[in-house]
Scaffold this motif. Structure first.
Motif: not given
Length: 293
Positions: A97-111
């Motif tokens: 990922v880029d510096d301003d990104e987060i890879a997310v694996s669960g819909i609606g679970t994290i910010a």
């Protein structure tokens, strides 16, 4: 002066947003957040939609099956000018990922976001919501509610991307939210899958994330009597009130705070769970103070 953070499952209600803007806190880590009401629009900043709305990064596989992919989100909200917030844009669970990104694996679970100020070193904040998941139809399971540990482990996998060394002192992470799990549940607990719940807390510890509770006595009031399925000496503090009951009848803790080992010494937490403090949601607020340093 400490940075004031509040973690709160707001149950997609408008009233909690109005409560938040009156609290004089800096940042909110929300779960099950819908849209804020128009009357607080000039007092809250939820960051770009890409930081919380998985409609932005999911494919269109869900169209024709559901009217929407999801409608209540984990969000990070900037509430004061005392801090700067840099939100991480969500992308699918890719390996780089880029510096301003987060890879997310669960819909609606994290910010996730980075918080900084003139009075404290920057740190990463993570809002966690362990959604209930239904067992696969092939199981023919009678678990009507489903299970939450699957979502919790996806969250842990996602936030572990911010951990790049076995030495916890190399990262500064504050993670809080509704995990829908019981800390310390005994095997006879009728409400949860106790052995599976324990794996969530064990995995957090293995990553160097200290469990901060909140726990009694300083972290809030205990339930009386002790709920079934918890040890007699449990220090859990109720943070969830079943629909139709009063806050003074709340029995079980579902909301928790973790921080990187070492950094955790600068963090204090307390559940605002007395009846007069509870607030307009089925979950109470968790107040988190991050001291200077």
């Amino acid at each position: 002066m400490a940075i004031q953070v509040v973690s709160w499952n707001v149950a997609k209600r408008h009233a909690p947003w109005r409560e938040l803007v009156e609290m004089d806190v800096d940042v909110a880590l929300l779960q099950e957040a819908g849209n804020f009401p128009a009357d607080v629009a000039d007092r809250v900043d939820t960051g770009p939609p890409e930081s919380w709305d998985s409609h932005r990064w999911n494919s269109d596989w869900w169209q024709g099956r559901f009217p929407r992919l999801f409608d209540r989100w984990a969000k990070i909200v900037k509430l004061s000018d005392r801090v700067d917030v840099e939100w991480f844009r969500q992308v699918s669970p890719i390996g780089w990922v880029d510096d301003d990104e987060i890879a997310v694996s669960g819909i609606g679970t994290i910010a996730a976001a980075r918080v900084s100020s003139a009075r404290a070193e920057p740190f990463v904040v993570v809002s966690m919501y362990a959604r209930w998941l239904s067992p696969h139809p092939s199981t023919r399971s009678k678990w009507g509610t489903g299970y939450s540990d699957g979502s919790a482990h996806r969250i842990i996998s996602d936030l572990s991307a911010f951990i790049g060394d076995t030495d916890p002192a190399t990262h500064r992470i504050l993670a809080a939210g509704d995990l829908n799990t019981f800390y310390g549940a005994t095997d006879d607990n009728r409400l949860v899958l106790a052995a599976r719940d324990r794996t969530v807390f064990d995995r957090m510890e293995a990553l160097g994330l200290e469990f901060l509770g909140p726990q009694a006595p300083e972290g809030g009031r205990r339930a009386d009597p002790t709920p079934q399925g918890l040890p007699a000496d449990t220090q859990n503090v109720p943070t969830f009130c079943v629909a139709g009951r009063k806050p003074e009848d709340a029995a079980n803790q579902l909301d928790y705070v973790f921080a990187s080992r070492g950094f955790h010494e600068q963090v204090k937490v307390r559940a605002l769970n007395s009846p007069e403090e509870w607030g307009p949601s089925d979950h109470c607020r968790i107040l988190i103070e991050v001291e200077d340093g």
